[in-house]
Scaffold this active site. Structure first.
Site, mmCIF file in Angstrom:
data_model
loop_
_atom_site.group_PDB
_atom_site.id
_atom_site.type_symbol
_atom_site.label_atom_id
_atom_site.label_comp_id
_atom_site.label_asym_id
_atom_site.label_seq_id
_atom_site.Cartn_x
_atom_site.Cartn_y
_atom_site.Cartn_z
ATOM 1 N N ASP A 23 0.838 -1.204 0.000
ATOM 2 C CA ASP A 23 0.000 0.000 0.000
ATOM 3 C C ASP A 23 0.870 1.250 0.000
ATOM 4 O O ASP A 23 0.585 2.223 -0.703
ATOM 5 C CB ASP A 23 -0.911 -0.039 1.229
ATOM 6 C CG ASP A 23 -1.745 1.219 1.374
ATOM 7 O OD1 ASP A 23 -2.575 1.481 0.486
ATOM 8 O OD2 ASP A 23 -1.564 1.947 2.361
ATOM 9 N N GLU A 58 -1.913 -5.321 -3.718
ATOM 10 C CA GLU A 58 -0.950 -4.546 -2.931
ATOM 11 C C GLU A 58 0.180 -5.437 -2.435
ATOM 12 O O GLU A 58 1.350 -5.035 -2.432
ATOM 13 C CB GLU A 58 -1.661 -3.877 -1.757
ATOM 14 C CG GLU A 58 -2.611 -2.767 -2.178
ATOM 15 C CD GLU A 58 -3.419 -2.197 -1.026
ATOM 16 O OE1 GLU A 58 -3.969 -1.095 -1.185
ATOM 17 O OE2 GLU A 58 -3.504 -2.862 0.031
#
Length: 228
Positions: free
Chosen positions: A49, A121
């Site tokens: 992320d 992610e």
């Protein structure tokens, strides 16, 4: 480490061949499949992320040197939100190689937006740990590709934009009503209506209530803009 054929094919779709394929396997392993001898992808998701965020922040700054923070922030959010990550995951058929526990598999986990977004992610983090930031940056920019160039000048989500449109005209916030739900429990489909107190409305259908509400709000906004 011997790599299964489906994982090798996924590396091709991803655009990165791993020196340490165990990182990719971990990135593709959902918590429902973890064990004392198998790590899941949650820690990698946390790192990915942040890597994705840095790549997108750099790309947006390079794309528009005159944009203010207030303009950049909604564009950034549109590119890194879970829905965008899940869309990219579908683009490279990440769901086909997700490692899921039986219960998650039976409940349609390979198609779930949250699982796909999280795994995307985690895969970005795996590339970063395997080959460094420039390699991860290259993968992200290639996969996100046209999304960066096409992100709207005002990328606020449609529900926020519709609410602001209504408030600017002295109207109460829009109302969202579920009109219909179909499909099995593990893959429901929702039809939602977005309505204004002044009588205007629009409908949309999607695989989650949030997506359907956003699509209905966008359809209503588009109709209002065409009317004016």
């Amino acid at each position: 480490m011997k790599i299964a054929a489906d994982i090798r094919a996924f590396q091709t779709r991803l655009g990165h061949e791993f020196d340490r394929p165990a990182l990719l396997v971990q990135a593709l392993t959902h918590a429902s499949m973890s064990s004392p001898n198998r790590d899941d992808n949650q820690r990698l998701e946390f790192l990915g992320d942040r890597v994705l965020g840095l790549v997108m922040a750099e790309a947006l700054l390079a794309q528009d040197a005159a944009a203010s923070e207030g303009q950049l922030a909604p564009r950034f959010n549109a590119l890194v939100r879970k829905e965008a990550c899940a869309d990219v995951a579908r683009q490279i058929d990440l769901g086909a190689v997700l490692k899921l526990g039986r219960s998650e598999m039976l409940s349609g986990g390979r198609r779930k937006e949250a699982l796909l977004g999280d795994a995307m992610e985690a895969v970005i983090a795996a590339v970063y740990l395997d080959a460094g930031y420039e390699a991860a940056r290259g993968v992200v920019l290639r996969l996100w590709g046209g999304r960066i160039g096409a992100v709207k000048q005002d990328a606020r989500d449609a529900k926020t934009a519709l609410q602001e449109w209504a408030q600017a005209r002295g109207l109460p916030p829009p109302d969202y009503a579920e009109l219909h739900r179909s499909g099995p429990d593990h893959a429901p489909v929702f039809t939602i209506a977005a309505r204004l107190s002044s009588g205007e409305s629009a409908e949309a259908t999607a695989g989650s209530k949030r997506q359907a509400e956003q699509a209905a709000a966008r359809a209503l906004l588009d109709g209002l803009e065409n009317d004016t």
